[in-house]
Design a protein around this motif. Sequence first.
Motif, PDB file in Angstrom:
ATOM      1  N   VAL A  21      22.604  24.317 -27.240  1.00  0.00           N
ATOM      2  CA  VAL A  21      23.804  23.783 -27.884  1.00  0.00           C
ATOM      3  C   VAL A  21      24.931  23.888 -26.875  1.00  0.00           C
ATOM      4  O   VAL A  21      25.285  24.990 -26.445  1.00  0.00           O
ATOM      5  N   GLU A  22      25.462  22.734 -26.470  1.00  0.00           N
ATOM      6  CA  GLU A  22      26.555  22.759 -25.495  1.00  0.00           C
ATOM      7  C   GLU A  22      27.857  22.398 -26.178  1.00  0.00           C
ATOM      8  O   GLU A  22      27.996  21.328 -26.763  1.00  0.00           O
ATOM      9  N   ILE A 127      14.266  23.388 -35.902  1.00  0.00           N
ATOM     10  CA  ILE A 127      15.592  23.939 -35.601  1.00  0.00           C
ATOM     11  C   ILE A 127      16.656  22.857 -35.708  1.00  0.00           C
ATOM     12  O   ILE A 127      17.739  23.071 -36.263  1.00  0.00           O
ATOM     13  N   LYS A 128      16.335  21.661 -35.200  1.00  0.00           N
ATOM     14  CA  LYS A 128      17.292  20.552 -35.309  1.00  0.00           C
ATOM     15  C   LYS A 128      17.606  20.284 -36.781  1.00  0.00           C
ATOM     16  O   LYS A 128      18.769  20.143 -37.170  1.00  0.00           O
ATOM     17  N   HIS A 129      16.564  20.233 -37.593  1.00  0.00           N
ATOM     18  CA  HIS A 129      16.749  19.983 -39.012  1.00  0.00           C
ATOM     19  C   HIS A 129      17.623  21.056 -39.651  1.00  0.00           C
ATOM     20  O   HIS A 129      18.529  20.760 -40.437  1.00  0.00           O
ATOM     21  N   GLU A 130      17.362  22.322 -39.284  1.00  0.00           N
ATOM     22  CA  GLU A 130      18.142  23.415 -39.881  1.00  0.00           C
ATOM     23  C   GLU A 130      19.590  23.358 -39.417  1.00  0.00           C
ATOM     24  O   GLU A 130      20.509  23.603 -40.206  1.00  0.00           O
ATOM     25  N   VAL A 169      23.337  18.653 -28.410  1.00  0.00           N
ATOM     26  CA  VAL A 169      22.277  19.579 -28.802  1.00  0.00           C
ATOM     27  C   VAL A 169      20.988  18.959 -28.294  1.00  0.00           C
ATOM     28  O   VAL A 169      20.703  17.810 -28.606  1.00  0.00           O
ATOM     29  N   PHE A 170      20.258  19.666 -27.468  1.00  0.00           N
ATOM     30  CA  PHE A 170      19.004  19.085 -26.997  1.00  0.00           C
ATOM     31  C   PHE A 170      17.927  20.147 -26.859  1.00  0.00           C
ATOM     32  O   PHE A 170      18.229  21.323 -26.648  1.00  0.00           O
ATOM     33  N   PRO A 543      13.613  14.462 -25.613  1.00  0.00           N
ATOM     34  CA  PRO A 543      14.162  14.058 -26.910  1.00  0.00           C
ATOM     35  C   PRO A 543      13.588  14.925 -28.029  1.00  0.00           C
ATOM     36  O   PRO A 543      12.514  15.512 -27.868  1.00  0.00           O
ATOM     37  N   PHE A 544      14.318  15.020 -29.109  1.00  0.00           N
ATOM     38  CA  PHE A 544      13.768  15.726 -30.257  1.00  0.00           C
ATOM     39  C   PHE A 544      12.582  14.950 -30.803  1.00  0.00           C
ATOM     40  O   PHE A 544      12.618  13.715 -30.871  1.00  0.00           O
TER      41      PHE A 544
END
Lengths: 652, 652
Positions: A21-22, A127-130, A169-170, A543-544
Amino acid sequence: MKISWSAYDTFEANFRPLVVVELAKDTKDETKEWLTQKIVEKKKNGGAQLLVKPLVKDGEKIEESHNIYLVGGSHLRLLLGAETVGLVKECNDNTMRAFTYATRNAFKDFAEDNHDFLTMAECQYIIKHELENLRAKDEKMIPGYPQAKLYPGKSIMRRLMSNGILIQVFPLHDTEELKKLKHTWYGKMRLSYQPLDEIRCYFGETIALYFAFLEYFTFALIPMAVIGIPYYFFDWEDYDKYVMFAGFNLLWSAIILEVWKRCCAVMSYRWGTLLMKRQFEEPRPGFHGVLGINPVTGREEPVYSSFKRQLRIYLVSLPFVCLCLYLSLHVMMIYFELEHQAHLYHEENQSDLSSLILYVPSIIYAVVIEVLNRIYRYAAEFLTSWENHRLESSYQNHLVLKVLVFNFLNCFASLFYIAFVMFDMKLLRQSLAALLITSQILNQFVEAILPYWLQKRRNKRVKKKVKGLEIDTDLSLFEQVNLEKGMDTYLGTFDDYLELFLQFGYVSLFSCVYPLAAVFAVLNNVTEMYSDALKMCKIFKRPFSEPASNIGVWQLAFQAMTVISVVTNCVLIGMSPQVNALFPESKIELILIVVLAEHLVLAMKFLMAFAIPDKPRDIQTKLAKLEFESLEALKQQQMKLAAESLKEGMQK
Amino acid sequence: MKISWSAYDTFEANFRPLVVVELAKDTKDETKEWLTQKIVEKKKNGGAQLLVKPLVKDGEKIEESHNIYLVGGSHLRLLLGAETVGLVKECNDNTMRAFTYATRNAFKDFAEDNHDFLTMAECQYIIKHELENLRAKDEKMIPGYPQAKLYPGKSIMRRLMSNGILIQVFPLHDTEELKKLKHTWYGKMRLSYQPLDEIRCYFGETIALYFAFLEYFTFALIPMAVIGIPYYFFDWEDYDKYVMFAGFNLLWSAIILEVWKRCCAVMSYRWGTLLMKRQFEEPRPGFHGVLGINPVTGREEPVYSSFKRQLRIYLVSLPFVCLCLYLSLHVMMIYFELEHQAHLYHEENQSDLSSLILYVPSIIYAVVIEVLNRIYRYAAEFLTSWENHRLESSYQNHLVLKVLVFNFLNCFASLFYIAFVMFDMKLLRQSLAALLITSQILNQFVEAILPYWLQKRRNKRVKKKVKGLEIDTDLSLFEQVNLEKGMDTYLGTFDDYLELFLQFGYVSLFSCVYPLAAVFAVLNNVTEMYSDALKMCKIFKRPFSEPASNIGVWQLAFQAMTVISVVTNCVLIGMSPQVNALFPESKIELILIVVLAEHLVLAMKFLMAFAIPDKPRDIQTKLAKLEFESLEALKQQQMKLAAESLKEGMQK
């Protein structure tokens, strides 16, 4: 033991960083504090209950990375997350089932200490979903940024993003896995099948399905290419022979897409996405409006009147698209003027140079088309975004429709004009060749070579800070994060599919005039596979992973193209001298027969699409079995309840 | 209180008979004993837990009705059954939800003592479902009938039926309700809307949807009829004016079916069937095969190889259908020969009689067509049954396909031949009129008048035993049952839809040549509504209510007809003298323009079908809301589980 669970989790010994997370460089400390607290906070208190750590170099926090955080999750947390997002996994009895923590031991390869049960891509997706579902509770604004308003239920990450506090976020690359993947994918210097399962594990289903489709499509083109080659070698310049080719073309294009659906179902069943339930769609990030009550959820969220959106679509977007289409036709007419001039010049000065000049207008036109397509693409994105669609899917549909219509006209209008207005088969072949080859070369350049070169340059700059040039196993985490955060972001499979779609058009619409098109398409696709693989592994940020069970709207687009190609090919056959020779007296009879044949082929196509089941029989049986089981379970539950209720009723 | 629950239930004071079970006269006593025991036995012991009573006259069992049983259920039992079959009911907050006993108080009009919460038709549907799902446990055969084999899971009622022990199961009429329904439906001597909600309450959704479609279709025909009338009065014999009519026809037929889908969604949402989950389909009663393991359910049941079925379909059914089609074409050619003879006769003897004779071949042909259609129908039913389809839906699809193809060719082949081979518009109009009117008269006769007359005759015979002629409120239960069991069985909506389908063909395929067709169709449909209503209420046994959310395969059939009608109408327009006059020199240009127009109209049709949402926006919102709620509930449940699991994980 009064230590809080979240604190305990954050400092878990074997913390594995998954997502970066930047934040903006100048983010206020209170905001950072609040955000990290939100991320580690317990679920029941509205947090994500994940692990978060600032990025450190050799154990020390340093100035240049104080705005970068690494997010991970405990093994248990990720398993529970897998249930929340509805991941489907293979069970011990070889069936596919939605993973639930309660039934975890029924799943293949599951063990309490097996941390590879979920792939890294799946963990990152969870994690992206959360993170995206991290919602404001009673905060009215983001701490430190009074202008960044929040309301209950608003996604925090989206608000941070739209206010410029969150840069990106990547997900992190897995250097070990990536090395293996690179090796199996394009490391060996020989042609081989795409390692689809490995791609799916590393990049997720959407991207794996793209490569699967690319591969399938290339294989499907090979028969066309094989039949097309003799036309070149034996110089079958008389259009007579092309009739046979067009006939084959019709059959072929009708079948491959139906068969693809079945292949796709087999794959997505194996990957579990065929069974995955659709999640409830949240408003897309860019959606704005006045706060109101959503009639579906009953929650307070921005509401934008659908009437206003319709106005924007029909009063602005539609006229704009029509204007662009008109412009494109205008450019086409200029091209024909140039073509005419070139011919005149060639006739006056018969020389090698002048015969080369004959090709110049086509090439210029092909370049102009590519440029126009790209400019229009930006305009379409801007307009569709301005139409303010609530859902990402609706945004995508409107964007795809806009782009497809324009690209179709832009690429094929001149060919239609040459074929059905000018009746010039020689020019048609020449233009088709010029358009196809130029667009392929341009695409390869813009898509792969240019970004690769840019990336090399950028890496050289980064090199001063980090050791390696590429993501490699011997990079430290600090170096890896710094390298990856500067890489380009992969914007999805849209452009790749669009390219394939246009190629499919060149091959199927007029290929009975230029059978070599299939050969070029096959050659292009083979290099495309390699360059796409290269760009996924080397040029772009990871990519996610995105679950998908089919290629979505593109299936429809390709099917529409096959319908159009039936029409064009029938007309081309009707125009061929060979067929015309059969009806020396009556043109009317010829036309009627061609029209009748076209209708029959179209009717057959629809019947075939109807008759060929979209899923192979064994997949159907497996799906039916799952449905039956869930119905049985429900029935059992109801019977238990019924027995209890009857007992109660009697006691009363 | 050691009395068993099932025994207590059977002698409940306010037993309301709902369904009649008629066994063969010579059924053995042990079988009757076993069956009634099965019906009253508790659910957990494999029974249906319903109430059953023998039919008695004035409190005494008499000889002639000792094989007739009345089945009912306690109020509580029916409520639990409503949950099992998945009935959807309206809640207090005006949303539609699947009924569950646990949430019963949230439903509109629910009260523990309100026995009208479930309509009688719903109760009967529940009882039918429970009876059909009465399955053998470890019985190897039906007691008393060693040849009637049973295996675990085999439906008992179906085995009884296939062995001739069970004559029929039918629901009783509700004399009070029927009287009310008759009054609102056709009692008032004025035109009015169909009382769809009442029909649905009494006869169920399938029949209500048929009447809804019949009504909708009639209204949709009215604009056509209104435009068609002046053609008759002003004697617009020149085909020029028909072009306008055909244009309107094209637009009209494209729109009405799309709009119907939306109307249908609104209705079936209100009736709860839109939300009703599909039940797992059991094998159809006639399905046979060797015992094997069903791959889906894992249960032992008859298995029939799909390869054998394919062989039967492609090697027997398909050739047979083709033969029938050939025969039908042959009959058509004979008709044209007769037509020719009649014309010759008319030319030789110019008289009123001879001009009447001109119509004779058409009328004979219309009668022959009707007869052929009916004979073929029996053959198709026999063949499809012999193909041994496992599921009722698959049987229905194959039957509908067979019947539709034949009926289409049989009814329309001669018209196609006249229009597009003979180009004789006058004959086309004459044939169309003859076919349409004859088939309508025949249909009304065979469907309503004949059965009504037969019923009257039968009733007279029954009269000696029971007092009334018709189902009436002052009949005793004994008389009512005896009257109803002799009535014809309603065989479903197939024939009614088929009739409408063919009528739609007459109206849309060629109506630009004979605009009066729509007028006749409207007139026919109005009387059809009355005669259908009459036959539902007076002639047939009450059918079991059958939930349905749309008209199923007929939607597809009607849509296919609109596509064909676009083609025929375009060709008819192209052939009209008016249009031909516009292109005096070049017939080719005319044909090309007609073909282009046809393609444009077809493309527009498909775009429209794609663009018009199948459900109105408010229904979409309501459905989305329900989906959202169930997803939210699932999430809540998962979060609770997650919290518990995390706590456990920490304690370990």
